[in-house]
Structures are given as C-alpha cells and as structure tokens.
Design an enzyme around this catalytic site. Sequence first.
Site, PDB file in Angstrom:
ATOM      1  N   GLN A 104      14.380 -30.532   0.398  1.00 11.44           N
ATOM      2  CA  GLN A 104      13.131 -29.790   0.531  1.00 11.44           C
ATOM      3  C   GLN A 104      13.332 -28.297   0.285  1.00 11.44           C
ATOM      4  O   GLN A 104      12.360 -27.547   0.263  1.00 11.44           O
ATOM      5  CB  GLN A 104      12.556 -29.979   1.940  1.00 11.44           C
ATOM      6  CG  GLN A 104      12.135 -31.391   2.256  1.00 11.44           C
ATOM      7  CD  GLN A 104      11.772 -31.575   3.719  1.00 11.44           C
ATOM      8  OE1 GLN A 104      12.273 -32.475   4.381  1.00 11.44           O
ATOM      9  NE2 GLN A 104      10.897 -30.731   4.252  1.00 11.44           N
ATOM     10  N   PHE A 107      10.173 -35.382   5.548  1.00  6.94           N
ATOM     11  CA  PHE A 107       9.736 -35.204   6.939  1.00  6.94           C
ATOM     12  C   PHE A 107      10.521 -34.124   7.684  1.00  6.94           C
ATOM     13  O   PHE A 107      10.611 -34.144   8.905  1.00  6.94           O
ATOM     14  CB  PHE A 107       9.821 -36.529   7.715  1.00  6.94           C
ATOM     15  CG  PHE A 107       9.228 -37.695   7.007  1.00  6.94           C
ATOM     16  CD1 PHE A 107       7.877 -37.717   6.694  1.00  6.94           C
ATOM     17  CD2 PHE A 107      10.008 -38.778   6.628  1.00  6.94           C
ATOM     18  CE1 PHE A 107       7.317 -38.796   6.022  1.00  6.94           C
ATOM     19  CE2 PHE A 107       9.460 -39.862   5.957  1.00  6.94           C
ATOM     20  CZ  PHE A 107       8.106 -39.875   5.653  1.00  6.94           C
ATOM     21  N   GLU A 151      15.423 -30.609   4.913  1.00  7.14           N
ATOM     22  CA  GLU A 151      15.305 -29.157   4.855  1.00  7.14           C
ATOM     23  C   GLU A 151      16.674 -28.501   4.914  1.00  7.14           C
ATOM     24  O   GLU A 151      16.955 -27.575   4.174  1.00  7.14           O
ATOM     25  CB  GLU A 151      14.424 -28.661   5.998  1.00  7.14           C
ATOM     26  CG  GLU A 151      14.062 -27.191   5.883  1.00  7.14           C
ATOM     27  CD  GLU A 151      12.992 -26.759   6.870  1.00  7.14           C
ATOM     28  OE1 GLU A 151      12.893 -25.551   7.128  1.00  7.14           O
ATOM     29  OE2 GLU A 151      12.264 -27.624   7.386  1.00  7.14           O
ATOM     30  N   ARG A 211       8.396 -22.784  18.258  1.00 11.40           N
ATOM     31  CA  ARG A 211       7.112 -23.407  17.909  1.00 11.40           C
ATOM     32  C   ARG A 211       6.632 -24.334  19.019  1.00 11.40           C
ATOM     33  O   ARG A 211       5.420 -24.477  19.234  1.00 11.40           O
ATOM     34  CB  ARG A 211       7.204 -24.151  16.574  1.00 11.40           C
ATOM     35  CG  ARG A 211       5.850 -24.617  16.050  1.00 11.40           C
ATOM     36  CD  ARG A 211       5.958 -25.195  14.648  1.00 11.40           C
ATOM     37  NE  ARG A 211       5.968 -24.170  13.616  1.00 11.40           N
ATOM     38  CZ  ARG A 211       4.904 -23.803  12.901  1.00 11.40           C
ATOM     39  NH1 ARG A 211       3.727 -24.350  13.146  1.00 11.40           N
ATOM     40  NH2 ARG A 211       5.008 -22.888  11.962  1.00 11.40           N
ATOM     41  N   ARG A 246       8.863 -33.166  11.012  1.00 15.05           N
ATOM     42  CA  ARG A 246       7.415 -32.985  10.858  1.00 15.05           C
ATOM     43  C   ARG A 246       6.740 -32.509  12.155  1.00 15.05           C
ATOM     44  O   ARG A 246       6.694 -33.229  13.144  1.00 15.05           O
ATOM     45  CB  ARG A 246       6.811 -34.310  10.404  1.00 15.05           C
ATOM     46  CG  ARG A 246       5.393 -34.237   9.885  1.00 15.05           C
ATOM     47  CD  ARG A 246       4.974 -35.601   9.388  1.00 15.05           C
ATOM     48  NE  ARG A 246       3.719 -35.550   8.641  1.00 15.05           N
ATOM     49  CZ  ARG A 246       3.206 -36.621   8.024  1.00 15.05           C
ATOM     50  NH1 ARG A 246       3.839 -37.786   8.065  1.00 15.05           N
ATOM     51  NH2 ARG A 246       2.058 -36.518   7.366  1.00 15.05           N
ATOM     52  N   PHE A 283       7.852 -29.748  13.713  1.00 18.82           N
ATOM     53  CA  PHE A 283       8.814 -28.667  13.960  1.00 18.82           C
ATOM     54  C   PHE A 283       8.704 -28.087  15.370  1.00 18.82           C
ATOM     55  O   PHE A 283       8.609 -26.890  15.571  1.00 18.82           O
ATOM     56  CB  PHE A 283       8.587 -27.562  12.913  1.00 18.82           C
ATOM     57  CG  PHE A 283       9.790 -26.691  12.640  1.00 18.82           C
ATOM     58  CD1 PHE A 283      10.824 -27.128  11.843  1.00 18.82           C
ATOM     59  CD2 PHE A 283       9.879 -25.415  13.175  1.00 18.82           C
ATOM     60  CE1 PHE A 283      11.915 -26.319  11.565  1.00 18.82           C
ATOM     61  CE2 PHE A 283      10.973 -24.589  12.921  1.00 18.82           C
ATOM     62  CZ  PHE A 283      11.992 -25.053  12.106  1.00 18.82           C
ATOM     63  N   THR A 304       6.956 -19.346  11.080  1.00 19.13           N
ATOM     64  CA  THR A 304       7.054 -18.302  12.103  1.00 19.13           C
ATOM     65  C   THR A 304       8.099 -17.253  11.729  1.00 19.13           C
ATOM     66  O   THR A 304       8.104 -16.165  12.306  1.00 19.13           O
ATOM     67  CB  THR A 304       7.385 -18.903  13.479  1.00 19.13           C
ATOM     68  OG1 THR A 304       8.549 -19.731  13.371  1.00 19.13           O
ATOM     69  CG2 THR A 304       6.223 -19.747  13.983  1.00 19.13           C
ATOM     70  N   ALA A 316       6.634 -26.489   7.064  1.00 19.91           N
ATOM     71  CA  ALA A 316       5.601 -25.759   7.810  1.00 19.91           C
ATOM     72  C   ALA A 316       4.207 -26.032   7.260  1.00 19.91           C
ATOM     73  O   ALA A 316       3.316 -25.202   7.392  1.00 19.91           O
ATOM     74  CB  ALA A 316       5.896 -24.256   7.821  1.00 19.91           C
ATOM     75  N   GLU A 341       1.638 -31.590   8.481  1.00 19.71           N
ATOM     76  CA  GLU A 341       2.125 -31.830   9.845  1.00 19.71           C
ATOM     77  C   GLU A 341       1.050 -32.126  10.881  1.00 19.71           C
ATOM     78  O   GLU A 341       1.260 -32.970  11.751  1.00 19.71           O
ATOM     79  CB  GLU A 341       2.946 -30.615  10.305  1.00 19.71           C
ATOM     80  CG  GLU A 341       4.232 -30.433   9.542  1.00 19.71           C
ATOM     81  CD  GLU A 341       4.893 -29.101   9.858  1.00 19.71           C
ATOM     82  OE1 GLU A 341       6.022 -29.119  10.369  1.00 19.71           O
ATOM     83  OE2 GLU A 341       4.268 -28.053   9.587  1.00 19.71           O
TER      84      GLU A 341
END
Length: 759
Positions: free
Chosen positions: A198, A229, A233, A311, A343, A345, A444, A513, A714
């Site tokens: 990703q 998902f 990442e 988060r 997903r 986060f 964020t 995100a 998400e």
Amino acid sequence: MTVAKPLPHDAATLHVTGAARYVDDIPTPADTLHLAFGQSTIAHGTVTAMDLSAIRAAPDVVAVLIAEDLPGANDVSPSAHDEPLLATGEVHYVGQPLFIVIARSHLAARRAARMGKIVYDERAAILSLDDALAANNRFEDGPRIYRRGDPDHAMGLAAQTLGGAIEIGGQEHFYLEGQSALALPQEGGDMVVHSSSQHPTEIQHKVAEALNIPMHAVRVEVRRMGGGFGGKESQGNALAVACAVAAQKTGRPCKMRYDRDDDFMITGKRHDFRITYRAGLDDQGRIIALDLTQLCRCGWAQDLSLPVADRAMLHADNAYWLPNVRITSHRLKTNTQSATAFRGFGGPQGMVGIERVLDHIAHQLGQDPLETRRQNFYGATGNGLTTPYGMEVRDFILPDLIDRLVETSDYTARRAQIADWNADHPVLKKGIALTPVKFGISFTLTHLNQAGALVHIYQDGSVHLNHGGTEMGQGLFQKVAQVAADRFGLETSAIKITATDTGKVPNTSATAASSGSDLNGMAVKVACDTIRDRIAAHLAELHQTTPDQVQFADAQVIIGDHAIPWAEAVQTAYMARISLSATGFYKTPDIVWDRIKGQGRPFYYFAYGAAVTEVVIDTLTGENRILRTDILHDAGASLNPALDIGQVEGGYVQGAGWLTMEELVWDDKGALKTHAPSTYKIPACSDQPEIFNVALWDQANREETIYRSKAVGEPPLMLGISAFLALSDAIAACGPGYPALDAPATPERILDAVNRVRL
C-alpha cells in the site's frame, strides 16, 4: 457526468476470470531465485549459536544470509528504526526472521529454512497487557492523556455513576493475496521492485537504505493487491528488502512470498485493547463526566502503534458530547508480533469503548439504548459541538440520518416484536442494536496529506493516467478514471490507468486513512484541468473567442456553436506544439494538529453512518447468527455508488467478523496457535446477514473534496459494532445482570455472559 455513475470495478472481469496479474503472477526470468525466512521458535531470548551448514548443503540452496551479510541498514521499520530485517542476537517474538534462505525454488527455500539448528538463551517473555503494565514495558515514557474540563469534580456531582471494562481482541488481515515481492537487478546497481504494498514510496525508501544507494536508483511498481486492509502498509518492507539485498548479492532476480502460515506468524495484526471506564451521569442518563483508560498491546516493535493509539483516543467520543473527560492511553510493549495498521487504524477500538459505555448506561437506567445515544449526541439539547481535542463538529448529520434509518428499518416495531419473542422463547433469544459512526478523515500525521498525479494525452486522444494511490480491490483506479474522464468529457474507456510507480509519481503517501480518492482524485483533477485549459486557450484563439466558451463533453470539444471531435482537438493542439502532459499536486487544506497537546483539527471532515443489526443466540451453546442488517451510510456525493455500497457491505462484514468470531490465541510461550484458516475463522458467505439492506445517504460533503464526495474505505467497518451490541442485547434478555461482553463474542464468551446475567 462520468462521476456518480455506478460503474463496475475496472478489473472486475479480470478478477473473476483469473486474468488479473498480481506479483506472484508476473512472468519471471529463468534464473529467478526464491527466498524464505528462517524464524525464531522462542518469544524472548538471545541466539547463542546458529548452525546453518545443513541449509547450505540442502538441494537447490544458493546462499544463506544472516544480519552480518547485509550491505546497508538492517531495518524495515516504518517509524522508529527498531525493527531489524534479521535478528542481531536478541529475539523478540516467535516467528521473528533470523536468516534468509536463497534457493532455486520456493519449495526448496521453505524446506531448507527449517533445517537450521539454533541455540537460544531463553528469557521470560512479556506477553499480556498486565505483564507489560507491571514491568512498565512501553513505548513512550508514560501514558498519553487527553483531557477536557474537570472529570474528577464532575464525577462527584453526578446523580449516578457506573464503571466497567471491555477486552477487545486483535484481528488478522487475511488478505486473499499474501505478502509478496520480486526484485529485478538493473544495470549500474539500480533495482526494480514489484511489491504487494500500500506504500510504494516506503518500499523504495527502505530498499534504498538497505542497499546503500539513493532513492532514485530504486523504482517500485504496484499494479494491484489482492486485499490489504492496512496489512500491506508496512509489512511488505521485509520481503522487498530481502529480495533486493539477495538480488544485489547474486546479480539475479529474487522473489519471495509468504505461505499463509508464515504470513500469520511473521506479520502484525490489529492492536488488541483493554478499555476501562467510569462514567458520571445526570438524572436523564447524559454523560457529565467520563474517565477512560485505553491499554493498547503494541507487540515488540513500535511500527505504527503511536498513531494507531492516538486515533483510538481521537475516536473515544464517537458521536457523543463529553463535557468533562479524561482519556488515558498506555502503549505497551510485548513479545508478540508487532501490531500494525488495520482498517480503521485504532478508531474502531476507541469507538467500541464509548459504545460499550452508552450501552451500559442504557441497561442500568432501563432505557432504549437508541434514546440514550440520542440525548448524548453532539448538538442535542444542552450539548456542545466540539470534540475533546478541540475540533468543531460542523456537519453533524447523524440525528437526521438515524431518523431515516429508524423508519426504513422499522426499528421501533421490531424492537417490540423482539421483546415479545424473548418472553415466549426460553432457549433462543433475539437482540437488536442501532449504533452510529462518526469517523475522522485525514492522516493524523499532517504531512502525509498530499498526493501527486501524472497525465499524458497522446496524439490519438487516448489518455494515460498515473497517480500515487494503490489499488487493493477497493475500486480507487475506477473512481480516479471517472474523475479524469469527466474533466475531459470522455468515457472511462478512453482512460488508461497504469501501475502505481515511484518513477512516475514520487514521494507518495500510503493508500490508507481512507484518503485514496480524496487525495489522488484531487491531484488528477489538477493535472487534467491544466491540460484542458491549455487546449481550451489554444482553440479559443483559433476561433477568436475566449477560453470560457470552450466546453468538453460527449467526446467532443464545443467552441461556441461549433463542435469538433475530441481526437481532432488533441491533434490540433499537438500540431500547435501545445504540451499534452501535466503533473498535478494536492494537499489537504485546513488541518492543524498537535499530538502532544492533543489539540487541533486533525481531520478535514467526518464521515457518518449507522447500522441496525438483529441477531439470535442459542442460550444452551452460545451459537449465534446475524438475521438482518440495515445500513445507511454517508459517502457524500458518491463518486461511484456501486463501488461505495460494496465497500460498505464488505466493511460491515469485516467489522462484525472482528467483534464476533475472529479470535487470535497465543500460548503461554508466545506462540500464535491460530495461524491458518483451519484455526482462525473469518466470516464466510453464510455468515453475512440473511437480510442485508444497504443505502447511501444522499447529501454532498460540506467541505470541498473531489466532487463533494466522502471517503468510504474505513468508516463502514465500525458499523459492525451494531452486531456485537445486538448480541449483548440478546444476552441481556436472559437475566437482570449486565452482559459485559468481551470481543470477539465467540460462542464460549456468549455462553459465559448468559450464565453471568442469570446470577
């Protein structure tokens, strides 16, 4: 308009016919080598001896690499440089890579990897939240605390108080396509890497760092993933770096893919949490004080745990006004896989916590849980519209959205019918729950909110499009193609989107995100408009008019009352030496965030939604089934309703699976025991609701996003919370006690809760 049309996924036919090409499908040169990791069998200790002679002598093995053989940085961390590709003596979890086997086939590499003879000095492992808290084993020096008002003073003034705790388990990503990478050495020491990732730019960065070469010498290409998902990442770094290092050393292409068991054992999961709470209420059940503590199990390395935990704190309010609140977050370090992006986060865990609080309040006061929620909503009578972190909630549409969902789902009548059913049925009990979602959209980490695009128009009028987002089945490429087609007045068949490529669009952010369409759609719009404006200016000059009189529609360019085919207009511009290529760049406006103070506007906007779920449980066995789900979800002015509804359906099922059946189990030595489909249950087709009604809330985003759409990756996952609380509602019909159900709500946990409420 091409946007807003419910067009099918651009690769739908390729998916169902098996023609879609993933990393493992790329034809490889005849001399390609294959890699496998040798893994630790203990959770914590030091390697005192490592005999790899049997591996080197094994059939088809070309080489074995240990940490000392690496040419550059031995690190695959996305953040804190604390995650070595290969262990350097100390071992931190069962499954940690110790060495790389390079062989002539995938099977030969995997077989040989098991032949290593490793001697350990084993030490006690810290596995649980309690162990880590007792040992003060954590990331950051102490807990992070966000606070508003004076919760201690307000608690003392409360008419009623209540408290409790909820355990929230982790989740395995279980993408259909496992982790994989292919590295192709080039002339001059350059490297081309195909990765199921990703985050192509992060792969580029980590490979360049590992090979001691500049980033311009590494090109990373990602055509598509078979699901991500969040699990792709940062978790793809290890495979890409290993392949690149091996390719540099051998001068041959190198490929690696995890078998499913290895994927489970090596890669990170969703963070599991324990959330404790104490709430102070007024006479009506409105929260006047709340003290929340979030314990987050991060695993052995930092990875993305700090922003995940942040988060979770930022979504501890969900849809509710909390005038006096303290949110305390402990980021705890354990000898387990390094938990990673998933997903939502962290947002889902924070949201489950506050929804548990509201459910507990309703039970204690004997209220309909929906009414308890309504009177605690932002903007309800006497309630404010500012989050605990100081962001104004300017578009709180949930009251109207939920009113419509209550009507379309027949919630009120069904709740009464379920009460009647439960009175007449001693064994099977039904439950129903309606839960809302308010989810913040933006990274964020503010600097990640940027994207680039590259658009070419060729002489025949065909359009070549590239952007920084990655396609993992969510339909991003089709949405972005619709944007480009609309800017030029074309059908999507005229637009060719090519693989995401760091050589075309540099410095990309991860497709994460929920920002893929927001960021990349806007960047593509900028690039297309640049070219369109050049063509319009040229044609206006030719026809002695102004550019605002030039329109692009129906594969034509219309100049006043004269129209010419699109391809002819392009050819005219080309002959006039008008540039038909442009880059586009976009950065999200108006976001400011201080994560240390816990104050600012971390999100550009909120996406909303709500779900009503009805379930039935067997009180003798704990077995359960989702009978019906009704969802109304806010996608703004949807770019593609068909794709968005698909995302809502899939997100709900994945969220419900996390909270009801997907259970990760480690033994007391730190070994993951649920490491394959045979021991880890994900939802099957038969687990989706028998009646599944999904609709989109038809209202444009008040913020200036791409065509006023909203992110839809998400937020729908958190609609699955309604399934979890519907199970709790069914259990509550068995006796006077509060169920205090933990997640995942497996049959065993449901049966325990049934027995508990009867006491």
